[in-house]
Write a protein that holds these residues in place. Structure first.
Motif, PDB file in Angstrom:
ATOM      1  N   GLU A 188      72.215  42.883  47.209  1.00 12.78           N
ATOM      2  CA  GLU A 188      72.923  41.705  46.712  1.00 12.78           C
ATOM      3  C   GLU A 188      74.339  41.636  47.289  1.00 12.78           C
ATOM      4  O   GLU A 188      74.804  40.580  47.724  1.00 12.78           O
ATOM      5  CB  GLU A 188      72.987  41.748  45.182  1.00 12.78           C
ATOM      6  N   ILE A 189      75.020  42.763  47.344  1.00 14.91           N
ATOM      7  CA  ILE A 189      76.375  42.809  47.904  1.00 14.91           C
ATOM      8  C   ILE A 189      76.345  42.472  49.392  1.00 14.91           C
ATOM      9  O   ILE A 189      77.170  41.697  49.879  1.00 14.91           O
ATOM     10  CB  ILE A 189      77.018  44.192  47.669  1.00 14.91           C
ATOM     11  N   ILE A 190      75.394  43.026  50.118  1.00 15.37           N
ATOM     12  CA  ILE A 190      75.295  42.753  51.555  1.00 15.37           C
ATOM     13  C   ILE A 190      75.033  41.272  51.798  1.00 15.37           C
ATOM     14  O   ILE A 190      75.651  40.662  52.677  1.00 15.37           O
ATOM     15  CB  ILE A 190      74.204  43.636  52.208  1.00 15.37           C
ATOM     16  N   ARG A 191      74.134  40.661  51.009  1.00 18.84           N
ATOM     17  CA  ARG A 191      73.873  39.221  51.158  1.00 18.84           C
ATOM     18  C   ARG A 191      75.134  38.408  50.889  1.00 18.84           C
ATOM     19  O   ARG A 191      75.427  37.449  51.594  1.00 18.84           O
ATOM     20  CB  ARG A 191      72.756  38.775  50.210  1.00 18.84           C
ATOM     21  N   LEU A 220      86.892  40.421  53.455  1.00 11.81           N
ATOM     22  CA  LEU A 220      85.532  40.259  53.953  1.00 11.81           C
ATOM     23  C   LEU A 220      84.578  41.276  53.326  1.00 11.81           C
ATOM     24  O   LEU A 220      83.499  40.931  52.858  1.00 11.81           O
ATOM     25  CB  LEU A 220      85.530  40.415  55.473  1.00 11.81           C
ATOM     26  N   LEU A 221      84.990  42.529  53.313  1.00  8.07           N
ATOM     27  CA  LEU A 221      84.136  43.600  52.809  1.00  8.07           C
ATOM     28  C   LEU A 221      84.295  43.840  51.316  1.00  8.07           C
ATOM     29  O   LEU A 221      83.513  44.583  50.727  1.00  8.07           O
ATOM     30  CB  LEU A 221      84.421  44.901  53.582  1.00  8.07           C
ATOM     31  N   GLY A 222      85.311  43.237  50.716  1.00 10.83           N
ATOM     32  CA  GLY A 222      85.549  43.436  49.286  1.00 10.83           C
ATOM     33  C   GLY A 222      85.961  44.858  48.970  1.00 10.83           C
ATOM     34  O   GLY A 222      85.480  45.458  48.014  1.00 10.83           O
ATOM     35  N   ILE A 223      86.854  45.410  49.797  1.00 10.89           N
ATOM     36  CA  ILE A 223      87.276  46.794  49.617  1.00 10.89           C
ATOM     37  C   ILE A 223      88.797  46.861  49.464  1.00 10.89           C
ATOM     38  O   ILE A 223      89.506  45.925  49.791  1.00 10.89           O
ATOM     39  CB  ILE A 223      86.836  47.682  50.805  1.00 10.89           C
ATOM     40  N   SER A 224      89.265  47.988  48.982  1.00 11.27           N
ATOM     41  CA  SER A 224      90.694  48.194  48.796  1.00 11.27           C
ATOM     42  C   SER A 224      91.333  48.675  50.098  1.00 11.27           C
ATOM     43  O   SER A 224      90.644  49.066  51.042  1.00 11.27           O
ATOM     44  CB  SER A 224      90.930  49.244  47.709  1.00 11.27           C
ATOM     45  N   ALA A 225      92.657  48.676  50.120  1.00  8.59           N
ATOM     46  CA  ALA A 225      93.396  49.176  51.284  1.00  8.59           C
ATOM     47  C   ALA A 225      93.082  50.649  51.521  1.00  8.59           C
ATOM     48  O   ALA A 225      92.956  51.092  52.669  1.00  8.59           O
ATOM     49  CB  ALA A 225      94.894  48.970  51.086  1.00  8.59           C
ATOM     50  N   GLY A 226      92.933  51.413  50.458  1.00  2.00           N
ATOM     51  CA  GLY A 226      92.613  52.833  50.585  1.00  2.00           C
ATOM     52  C   GLY A 226      91.239  53.070  51.195  1.00  2.00           C
ATOM     53  O   GLY A 226      91.061  53.970  52.014  1.00  2.00           O
ATOM     54  N   THR A 227      90.276  52.257  50.805  1.00  2.00           N
ATOM     55  CA  THR A 227      88.930  52.386  51.365  1.00  2.00           C
ATOM     56  C   THR A 227      88.944  52.039  52.850  1.00  2.00           C
ATOM     57  O   THR A 227      88.322  52.719  53.668  1.00  2.00           O
ATOM     58  CB  THR A 227      87.937  51.482  50.612  1.00  2.00           C
ATOM     59  N   LEU A 228      89.679  50.994  53.207  1.00  2.00           N
ATOM     60  CA  LEU A 228      89.795  50.622  54.619  1.00  2.00           C
ATOM     61  C   LEU A 228      90.448  51.759  55.410  1.00  2.00           C
ATOM     62  O   LEU A 228      90.019  52.093  56.511  1.00  2.00           O
ATOM     63  CB  LEU A 228      90.585  49.329  54.775  1.00  2.00           C
TER      64      LEU A 228
END
Length: 91
Positions: free
Chosen positions: A17-20, A48-56
């Motif tokens: 679902e997240i990927i879609r 775009l990816l719905g991630i935090s700065a730390g995850t990036l």
């Protein structure tokens, strides 16, 4: 207290679902009739990816997402982001 069990199938469905949802994002599609830009800034990749700065940052540090630094800004190739997303599909 109510306890709900989450199965592997539930997690797989959630991942799909997240990927879609990410694939339906306007940054991946570009504007109508236009291909997406080749290079994206950090804030665009995070959105775009719905991630935090730390995850990036972790994706950069562990080599999962290549980047180019120009001045103080990090840029990411659209193709590299697609490869990262395609890698999620294979798991």
């Amino acid at each position: 207290m109510n306890v709900e069990l989450v199965t592997k199938e539930d997690l797989d469905n959630f991942k799909e679902e997240i990927i879609r949802e990410i694939r339906g994002n306007r940054y991946l599609k570009g504007k109508e009739g236009e291909p997406p830009r080749e290079w994206l800034k950090s804030y665009e990749v995070r959105k775009l990816l719905g991630i935090s700065a730390g995850t990036l940052q972790n994706l950069r540090l562990n080599g999962s997402l290549p980047y180019t630094k120009v001045g103080g800004l990090m840029y990411y190739k659209y193709g590299d982001i697609r490869k990262l997303m395609d890698g999620f599909d294979e798991h």
